[in-house]
Structures are given as C-alpha cells and as structure tokens.
Scaffold this motif. Structure first.
Motif, mmCIF file in Angstrom:
data_model
loop_
_atom_site.group_PDB
_atom_site.id
_atom_site.type_symbol
_atom_site.label_atom_id
_atom_site.label_comp_id
_atom_site.label_asym_id
_atom_site.label_seq_id
_atom_site.Cartn_x
_atom_site.Cartn_y
_atom_site.Cartn_z
ATOM 1 N N MET A 13 0.998 -1.318 0.156
ATOM 2 C CA MET A 13 -0.080 -0.265 0.093
ATOM 3 C C MET A 13 0.898 1.137 -0.175
ATOM 4 N N GLU A 14 0.284 2.363 -0.563
ATOM 5 C CA GLU A 14 0.940 3.586 -0.841
ATOM 6 C C GLU A 14 0.091 4.492 0.009
ATOM 7 N N GLN A 15 0.718 5.528 0.880
ATOM 8 C CA GLN A 15 0.123 6.617 1.384
ATOM 9 C C GLN A 15 1.161 7.922 0.955
ATOM 10 N N GLY A 16 0.418 8.676 0.362
ATOM 11 C CA GLY A 16 1.283 9.793 -0.119
ATOM 12 C C GLY A 16 2.649 9.330 -1.038
ATOM 13 N N ARG A 17 3.771 9.563 -0.640
ATOM 14 C CA ARG A 17 4.926 9.128 -1.451
ATOM 15 C C ARG A 17 5.804 7.952 -0.741
ATOM 16 N N THR A 18 4.976 7.332 0.362
ATOM 17 C CA THR A 18 5.616 6.457 1.122
ATOM 18 C C THR A 18 4.948 5.029 0.926
ATOM 19 N N ASN A 19 5.497 4.064 0.774
ATOM 20 C CA ASN A 19 4.961 2.626 0.710
ATOM 21 C C ASN A 19 5.213 1.670 1.772
ATOM 22 N N GLU A 20 4.280 0.942 2.160
ATOM 23 C CA GLU A 20 4.456 -0.276 3.220
ATOM 24 C C GLU A 20 5.197 -1.494 2.466
ATOM 25 N N PHE A 21 5.761 -2.344 3.212
ATOM 26 C CA PHE A 21 6.670 -3.337 2.668
ATOM 27 C C PHE A 21 6.712 -4.384 3.652
ATOM 28 N N THR A 22 5.984 -5.777 3.384
ATOM 29 C CA THR A 22 5.713 -6.752 4.391
ATOM 30 C C THR A 22 6.091 -8.072 3.599
ATOM 31 N N LEU A 23 7.171 -8.744 4.262
ATOM 32 C CA LEU A 23 7.470 -10.178 3.407
ATOM 33 C C LEU A 23 7.421 -11.177 4.451
ATOM 34 N N PHE A 24 7.010 -12.280 4.344
ATOM 35 C CA PHE A 24 6.988 -13.317 5.356
ATOM 36 C C PHE A 24 7.732 -14.646 4.673
ATOM 37 N N PHE A 25 8.679 -15.159 5.405
ATOM 38 C CA PHE A 25 9.329 -16.147 5.036
ATOM 39 C C PHE A 25 9.162 -17.490 5.809
#
Length: 159
Positions: A13-25
């Motif tokens: 997801m984006e909010q403004g010019r920032t993105n969230e990044f979630t990885l599961f391994f």
C-alpha cells in the motif's frame, strides 16, 4: 509503432509518497539461531550506521522471528518506486540480505534474476497503512534536520 512497456503491478500500500513493505518467509528447520547471529555479529551496528547515510528511501525496517523460529518477517516503509527499492538492497546491502535470507526456504540470492519474483511471492499487502506525515520523504526529512541544526547553531552563536 512502438509500444510502451508497462511496469508489473507490485504488492504493498501507498500513502502519499511512502509505501509499506511486508515479507513473510519460512525459515529452514533449525536456522533461527543463525539469523539471530547475523544481527549480533561484530560490525553489524557499524554496517547499520553506514546504511543510514547510503539509503535515502528507507524510513524503517524490522526483522522478526516468530512461530518458534519457523517464520521470519521483514517489514519496512520506503519512499518511491518498488523496483528501485529492491535494486537498492541488491546494490547497497547484498551481504546482509543474503546472510539472513539464505536461512529461508527457496531464497535465490539477492543478485538472482529471479529475486523480484521471489520477493513478490513472499510479500503481503497490509490491510491498513498509516503514516503521520505521508508526503515527507527521507531526503526531505534529512534536509530539514540539517537546516534545523544550522539554524540552531546560528542562534547559539548570536547569543
């Protein structure tokens, strides 16, 4: 007639010019301790401090072992383009990512041509994402802090 090559759709997801990044391994059986040792190794803090200077898109990052060390979470917030963000990891901190993720199932290596497909396969988009100041990039925040520091020095010298 030329056709424009479209970028692939990326999760997150984006909010403004920032993105969230979630990885599961999935962690290889018995490899949780090796992952902990990466973050406890001599020189790790110095490497992290160097990253603060070199990565101008990363707001924060965290690694979490859970489910009795059978799963690993990497979560971060970043500015800009998803593909450029992955490229930054490959160019700026390849040894860190390889030393952690080699202990997860199916990891091809940060410089593999398949790395972006691997990341997409392990990325989960948040159901909600909130930033207090979504339009402030790390470059802008660092600049504002430098300006504030210079202004404070001027005030101190004037008094």
């Amino acid at each position: 007639m030329t056709t424009k090559t479209e970028k692939p759709s990326r999760p997150g997801m984006e909010q403004g010019r920032t993105n969230e990044f979630t990885l599961f391994f999935n962690v290889k059986p018995g490899h949780g301790q090796q992952i902990r040792e990466v973050f406890q190794s001599p020189g790790f803090e110095e490497m992290r401090n160097r990253l603060r200077e070199r990565l101008d898109t990363l707001h924060d990052a965290r690694w979490v072992l859970f489910d009795d060390d059978t799963r690993l979470l990497f979560a971060s917030n970043f500015d800009g383009d998803w593909d450029a963000y992955i490229d930054d990891f490959a160019s700026e901190v390849p040894a860190l990512f390889d030393s952690v993720l080699e202990h997860t199932e199916g990891y091809p290596g940060i410089n593999s041509p398949d790395i972006k497909d691997h990341v997409v396969a392990h990325q989960t988009t948040a159901v909600s994402y909130f930033r207090t100041i979504p339009d402030a990039t790390i470059k802008e925040i660092k600049k504002a802090l430098r300006v504030q520091d210079a202004f404070q020095k001027l005030l101190d010298e004037a008094s």
